[in-house]
Design a protein around this motif. Structure first.
Motif, PDB file in Angstrom:
ATOM      1  N   GLY A 161       0.668  -1.323   0.066  1.00  0.00           N
ATOM      2  CA  GLY A 161       0.038   0.043  -0.081  1.00  0.00           C
ATOM      3  C   GLY A 161       0.837   1.302  -0.098  1.00  0.00           C
ATOM      4  N   PRO A 168       2.349   3.368  -3.792  1.00  0.00           N
ATOM      5  CA  PRO A 168       2.044   1.765  -3.492  1.00  0.00           C
ATOM      6  C   PRO A 168       2.768   0.879  -4.775  1.00  0.00           C
ATOM      7  CG  PRO A 168       0.293   2.983  -4.641  1.00  0.00           C
ATOM      8  CD  PRO A 168       1.351   3.954  -4.405  1.00  0.00           C
ATOM      9  N   ARG A 188      -7.064  -3.778  -3.781  1.00  0.00           N
ATOM     10  CA  ARG A 188      -7.401  -2.094  -3.605  1.00  0.00           C
ATOM     11  C   ARG A 188      -7.482  -1.592  -2.366  1.00  0.00           C
ATOM     12  NH1 ARG A 188      -6.217   2.178  -4.066  1.00  0.00           N
ATOM     13  NH2 ARG A 188      -7.498   3.971  -4.595  1.00  0.00           N
ATOM     14  N   GLY A 189      -8.206  -2.558  -1.623  1.00  0.00           N
ATOM     15  CA  GLY A 189      -8.503  -2.139  -0.185  1.00  0.00           C
ATOM     16  C   GLY A 189      -7.227  -2.090   0.714  1.00  0.00           C
ATOM     17  N   ARG A 191      -4.768  -0.746  -0.780  1.00  0.00           N
ATOM     18  CA  ARG A 191      -4.051   0.678  -1.410  1.00  0.00           C
ATOM     19  C   ARG A 191      -3.166   0.519  -2.311  1.00  0.00           C
ATOM     20  NH1 ARG A 191      -5.920   4.854   2.342  1.00  0.00           N
ATOM     21  NH2 ARG A 191      -4.427   6.303   1.134  1.00  0.00           N
ATOM     22  N   GLU A 193      -2.130   0.022  -6.265  1.00  0.00           N
ATOM     23  CA  GLU A 193      -2.354   0.394  -7.707  1.00  0.00           C
ATOM     24  C   GLU A 193      -2.712  -0.749  -8.494  1.00  0.00           C
ATOM     25  OE1 GLU A 193      -0.113   2.143 -11.658  1.00  0.00           O
ATOM     26  OE2 GLU A 193       0.258   3.098  -9.668  1.00  0.00           O
ATOM     27  N   ALA A 214     -11.307   3.130  -9.833  1.00  0.00           N
ATOM     28  CA  ALA A 214     -10.337   3.208  -9.103  1.00  0.00           C
ATOM     29  C   ALA A 214      -9.510   2.145  -9.300  1.00  0.00           C
ATOM     30  CB  ALA A 214     -10.862   2.967  -7.593  1.00  0.00           C
TER      31      ALA A 214
END
Length: 372
Positions: A161, A168, A188-189, A191, A193, A214
């Motif tokens: 992350g 990240p 994604r959670g 963080r 890419e 996102a």
């Protein structure tokens, strides 16, 4: 019908074919259940819990295989188990035969009928018995990948992350199905890419809507795969062709061009893997390094979270177990064509077309198989 549950013997496999709750349902339907001693003990399902649900405890696997008409497992049978199968017996478990001709031949020689969880279908076109383990494996992939990126694990020493002022890690997910979508959510959670590549524009559009942009989405052309892999710190292989061997999407040359200490997690390894350099590993020795890249290729990833996995799997398999036990294999397959799609071996032949093609063997259609 007598239903048998042997203890899993694959390395570091702690899941169990039936939980006590599933046993209780079978007993309520009038079936006898024989569970090998200690089959669920490692994940908190004691023999006493099985007895309270109505099961009989067997001293060893030989007793289970010798007396049960339906054997319910989790992982593919090992050679010692092939030898205990017999004509007329039904085996219900994950098989993954496409990359495993030895197992296919062993099952054919046994005379038993083998139904593979991973090829049972549903009206919506999905794979309902593969889905729960795909969800687990997909959610595990970013966390094991994050660990492998740590320096002491052989990785480049990158935090997935990142932190303020430090970007990240870049994660490429090959395939946007159940595994890929779950992997993208967790990555994604954390963080990272994240980029997901898939050949279905419908899948890519759905992911774009879900993540609100996102997560980047790309059509999985050869050029796009190569670019994404070379730029990534972590690549998660999440491709699936039902019943068939996984396509080798990532070449050795692509891996050689990655940053040393990058990581690949091949969730498709059960079907042969989607990286040219993939080979099966176990939880006892889960990784190896090739072309400077850390490879995590454990064939039973969900076994690491065995209690969660066993309960999730039973939620999906129990209706099919009940149908086979209540009606017998032939009638159950006649009434439920989706269950019939799960039949991989019967009467000494391969009854699933994609499996037969992958193994280079003759295909015995299900409708003909039951005429033998």
């Amino acid at each position: 019908m007598r239903v048998g549950v042997p203890r899993e013997i694959k390395v570091h496999e702690y899941r169990v074919g039936l939980t006590p709750a599933s046993v209780r349902e079978l007993v309520a339907h009038g079936h006898g259940v024989l569970v090998q001693a200690g089959a669920g003990a490692a994940i908190g399902f004691a023999d006493a819990a099985y007895e309270a649900a109505g099961a009989t405890i067997a001293a060893d696997a030989a007793e289970v295989f010798a007396t049960a008409g339906l054997i319910v497992k989790v992982k593919e049978p090992q050679p010692a188990e092939w030898a205990m199968l017999r004509p007329g017996q039904v085996l219900f478990t994950y098989l993954h035969l496409a990359p495993d001709p030895a197992q296919a031949k062993g099952l054919m020689a046994s005379g038993a009928s083998a139904i593979a969880y991973e090829t049972v279908t549903e009206a919506e076109g999905g794979l309902p018995l593969l889905r729960p383990m795909s969800e687990v494996a997909g959610r595990m992939a970013p966390q094991v990948g994050a660990h492998c990126l740590e320096k002491e694990a052989g990785g480049a020493g990158i935090l997935l992350g990142g932190v303020p002022g430090v970007p990240p890690a870049r994660v490429a997910v090959l395939g946007g199905g159940v595994v890929g979508a779950n992997a993208a959510r967790i990555a994604r959670g954390m963080r990272a890419e994240v980029t997901v590549l898939d050949r279905s524009t419908r899948v890519l559009a759905a992911l774009d809507v879900e993540f609100g942009g996102a997560v980047a989405t790309r059509f999985a052309s050869r050029a796009a795969i190569e670019e994404a892999v070379i730029e990534a710190d972590l690549v998660i292989g999440a491709v699936l062709v039902p019943g068939a061997a996984a396509p080798k999407l990532v070449t050795r040359a692509m891996l050689a061009a990655m940053r040393p200490g990058s990581v690949v997690v091949d969730v498709a390894i059960d079907q042969g893997g989607c990286f040219e350099t993939s080979r099966p590993t176990t939880h006892a020795n889960p990784t190896y390094v090739e072309e400077g890249v850390v490879h995590y290729c454990v064939t039973n990833m969900p076994g690491a979270v065995a209690r969660t996995s066993a309960v999730a799997l039973n939620n999906a398999t129990l209706p099919f177990v009940l149908q086979i036990a209540d009606k017998g294999l032939a009638e159950a397959c006649a009434e439920n064509p989706h269950l019939a799609q799960g039949l991989n071996v019967h009467a000494g032949g391969i009854t699933h077309g994609a499996v037969a093609d992958a193994l280079g063997m003759d295909h015995l259609p299900v409708e003909r198989a039951f005429l033998r």
